[in-house]
Design a protein around this motif. Structure first.
Motif, PDB file in Angstrom:
ATOM      1  N   SER A  66      36.642  16.192 115.901  1.00 30.20           N
ATOM      2  CA  SER A  66      37.884  15.616 115.371  1.00 30.20           C
ATOM      3  C   SER A  66      38.889  15.438 116.501  1.00 30.20           C
ATOM      4  O   SER A  66      39.010  16.307 117.376  1.00 30.20           O
ATOM      5  CB  SER A  66      38.491  16.526 114.298  1.00 30.20           C
ATOM      6  OG  SER A  66      37.574  16.758 113.252  1.00 30.20           O
ATOM      7  N   THR A 116      33.936  21.217 115.734  1.00 33.13           N
ATOM      8  CA  THR A 116      33.742  22.250 114.717  1.00 33.13           C
ATOM      9  C   THR A 116      32.254  22.396 114.424  1.00 33.13           C
ATOM     10  O   THR A 116      31.595  21.426 114.021  1.00 33.13           O
ATOM     11  CB  THR A 116      34.492  21.899 113.425  1.00 33.13           C
ATOM     12  OG1 THR A 116      35.885  21.706 113.723  1.00 33.13           O
ATOM     13  CG2 THR A 116      34.351  23.008 112.396  1.00 33.13           C
ATOM     14  N   ASN A 133      30.780  12.746 113.023  1.00 33.89           N
ATOM     15  CA  ASN A 133      29.942  13.775 112.424  1.00 33.89           C
ATOM     16  C   ASN A 133      28.499  13.635 112.902  1.00 33.89           C
ATOM     17  O   ASN A 133      28.015  12.513 113.116  1.00 33.89           O
ATOM     18  CB  ASN A 133      29.983  13.686 110.899  1.00 33.89           C
ATOM     19  CG  ASN A 133      31.381  13.906 110.344  1.00 33.89           C
ATOM     20  OD1 ASN A 133      31.803  15.036 110.134  1.00 33.89           O
ATOM     21  ND2 ASN A 133      32.108  12.815 110.106  1.00 33.89           N
ATOM     22  N   LYS A 182      31.190  18.577 113.710  1.00 34.43           N
ATOM     23  CA  LYS A 182      32.147  17.481 113.539  1.00 34.43           C
ATOM     24  C   LYS A 182      33.131  17.511 114.695  1.00 34.43           C
ATOM     25  O   LYS A 182      33.717  18.556 114.993  1.00 34.43           O
ATOM     26  CB  LYS A 182      32.896  17.627 112.214  1.00 34.43           C
ATOM     27  CG  LYS A 182      33.967  16.571 111.977  1.00 34.43           C
ATOM     28  CD  LYS A 182      34.682  16.815 110.653  1.00 34.43           C
ATOM     29  CE  LYS A 182      35.765  15.768 110.407  1.00 34.43           C
ATOM     30  NZ  LYS A 182      36.466  15.993 109.117  1.00 34.43           N
ATOM     31  N   ALA A 206      43.001  14.516 117.024  1.00 34.51           N
ATOM     32  CA  ALA A 206      44.308  14.318 116.404  1.00 34.51           C
ATOM     33  C   ALA A 206      45.337  14.106 117.511  1.00 34.51           C
ATOM     34  O   ALA A 206      45.495  14.960 118.396  1.00 34.51           O
ATOM     35  CB  ALA A 206      44.700  15.515 115.550  1.00 34.51           C
ATOM     36  N   THR A 260      38.697  18.670 118.743  1.00 32.56           N
ATOM     37  CA  THR A 260      38.097  19.917 118.275  1.00 32.56           C
ATOM     38  C   THR A 260      36.679  19.667 117.804  1.00 32.56           C
ATOM     39  O   THR A 260      36.440  18.831 116.923  1.00 32.56           O
ATOM     40  CB  THR A 260      38.906  20.519 117.115  1.00 32.56           C
ATOM     41  OG1 THR A 260      40.267  20.702 117.520  1.00 32.56           O
ATOM     42  CG2 THR A 260      38.323  21.858 116.700  1.00 32.56           C
ATOM     43  N   ASN A 277      44.259  10.127 113.546  1.00 34.49           N
ATOM     44  CA  ASN A 277      43.099  11.002 113.433  1.00 34.49           C
ATOM     45  C   ASN A 277      41.800  10.214 113.538  1.00 34.49           C
ATOM     46  O   ASN A 277      41.667   9.130 112.955  1.00 34.49           O
ATOM     47  CB  ASN A 277      43.141  11.762 112.099  1.00 34.49           C
ATOM     48  CG  ASN A 277      44.337  12.672 111.986  1.00 34.49           C
ATOM     49  OD1 ASN A 277      44.417  13.694 112.646  1.00 34.49           O
ATOM     50  ND2 ASN A 277      45.292  12.307 111.123  1.00 34.49           N
ATOM     51  N   TYR A 278      40.858  10.801 114.247  1.00 35.32           N
ATOM     52  CA  TYR A 278      39.528  10.202 114.404  1.00 35.32           C
ATOM     53  C   TYR A 278      38.491  11.309 114.256  1.00 35.32           C
ATOM     54  O   TYR A 278      38.763  12.476 114.567  1.00 35.32           O
ATOM     55  CB  TYR A 278      39.388   9.538 115.774  1.00 35.32           C
ATOM     56  CG  TYR A 278      40.469   8.532 116.088  1.00 35.32           C
ATOM     57  CD1 TYR A 278      40.301   7.185 115.786  1.00 35.32           C
ATOM     58  CD2 TYR A 278      41.666   8.941 116.675  1.00 35.32           C
ATOM     59  CE1 TYR A 278      41.302   6.261 116.061  1.00 35.32           C
ATOM     60  CE2 TYR A 278      42.668   8.027 116.953  1.00 35.32           C
ATOM     61  CZ  TYR A 278      42.476   6.686 116.647  1.00 35.32           C
ATOM     62  OH  TYR A 278      43.477   5.778 116.921  1.00 35.32           O
ATOM     63  N   SER A 279      37.302  10.950 113.788  1.00 32.49           N
ATOM     64  CA  SER A 279      36.261  11.968 113.628  1.00 32.49           C
ATOM     65  C   SER A 279      34.880  11.372 113.833  1.00 32.49           C
ATOM     66  O   SER A 279      34.657  10.171 113.623  1.00 32.49           O
ATOM     67  CB  SER A 279      36.345  12.629 112.247  1.00 32.49           C
ATOM     68  OG  SER A 279      36.061  11.693 111.224  1.00 32.49           O
TER      69      SER A 279
END
Length: 204
Positions: A136, A98, A153, A134, A138, A96, A149-151
Motif C-alpha cells: 500500500s 503487509t 496485491n 499487499k 499513501a 507499507t 492511495n495505491y495498492s
C-alpha cells in the motif's frame, strides 16, 4: 590347511569390509543447501519518504505447519524483498508491505504396501507454501486529511513433493527449493502488479 583357509576367510572379510566402506562414502548424503535467498531485479523506486513492513501473519508454530523449523520462511522472503527491491525516493508518504499469510504446510501422503510398495520409492510427503501480501502507498495531498492511495496485491503459492527414501538433508533441500519457487513467483507477480497499479508513484 586349516590355517590357510582361515587366512583366506580373513582376507575375504577385509575385502567385503573395504567395499562396504567405499560404498558408504559414495552414498553419503549431499550437504543441506545454504539458507539464503536474494533478489536481483532493479530497485522499485517509489515517490514516498519511507518503506515499512507490517507482518500480520501469526504462525501456529506446530504441525502441520513447518515454516517454524527452518531459517528461511515465506514471511522472511517478503521482508527480504522489501529491503532489496523497494526504495523510497520521495519527500512524503509511506509504502507499507503487509504480510497476510506466510505458511508452509506439510501433508503426509498414503503409500502403497505389499511387494509393489516395498520395491518402489514412493512420494510420501507434500509441502504447500503460501505467501500473501499487499503493498500500500499513501501520499498526503495538499489539503489536510487528503491522501492519494495505491495498492498492489499478490498471492504466491507452490508445492514440492518428497520421496520416501529422502534423508534429512534431502528434505531440507526440498523445502529450500520450494522457498526459491515462492520467492521467484512473489517477485514476478508483485513487480508486475506494482507496474500495473502504481504508475503515478513510480519513479524511473
Amino acid at each position: 590347511m586349516i590355517w590357510r583357509v582361515s587366512m583366506r576367510g580373513v582376507a575375504a572379510a577385509m575385502l567385503v569390509a573395504s567395499a562396504a566402506l567405499l560404498g558408504a562414502c559414495a552414498n553419503e548424503p549431499a550437504p543441506a543447501p545454504k539458507a539464503d535467498i536474494g533478489f536481483v531485479g532493479k530497485p522499485v523506486k517509489l515517490s514516498v519518504s519511507s518503506v515499512a513492513v507490517d507482518d500480520r501473519y501469526n504462525p501456529p508454530g506446530r504441525a502441520p505447519n513447518v515454516e517454524q523449523l527452518h531459517a528461511v520462511t515465506p514471511a522472511g522472503i517478503a521482508h527480504r524483498w522489501a529491503d532489496t527491491r523497494l526504495v523510497a525516493v520521495g519527500q512524503r508518504g509511506i509504502a507499507t508491505l503487509t504480510i497476510l499469510d506466510g505458511s508452509v504446510v506439510e501433508t503426509k501422503l498414503p503409500v502403497k504396501g505389499g511387494v509393489e510398495g516395498f520395491f518402489g520409492d514412493q512420494v510420501d510427503t507434500k509441502l504447500t507454501a503460501t505467501l500473501k501480501a499487499k503493498l500500500s502507498v499513501a501520499i498526503q495531498g495538499d489539503q489536510p486529511g487528503n491522501y492519494a492511495n495505491y495498492s498492489a496485491n499478490v498471492v504466491a503459492t507452490g508445492e514440492k513433493t518428497i520421496l520416501q527414501s529422502a534423508n534429512l538433508n534431502d528434505r531440507d533441500r526440498a523445502y529450500f527449493e520450494l522457498m526459491n519457487i515462492i520467492a521467484q513467483k512473489f517477485d514476478t507477480a508483485l513487480t508486475a502488479e506494482i507496474n500495473r497499479t502504481m504508475s503515478p508513484v513510480l519513479v524511473p
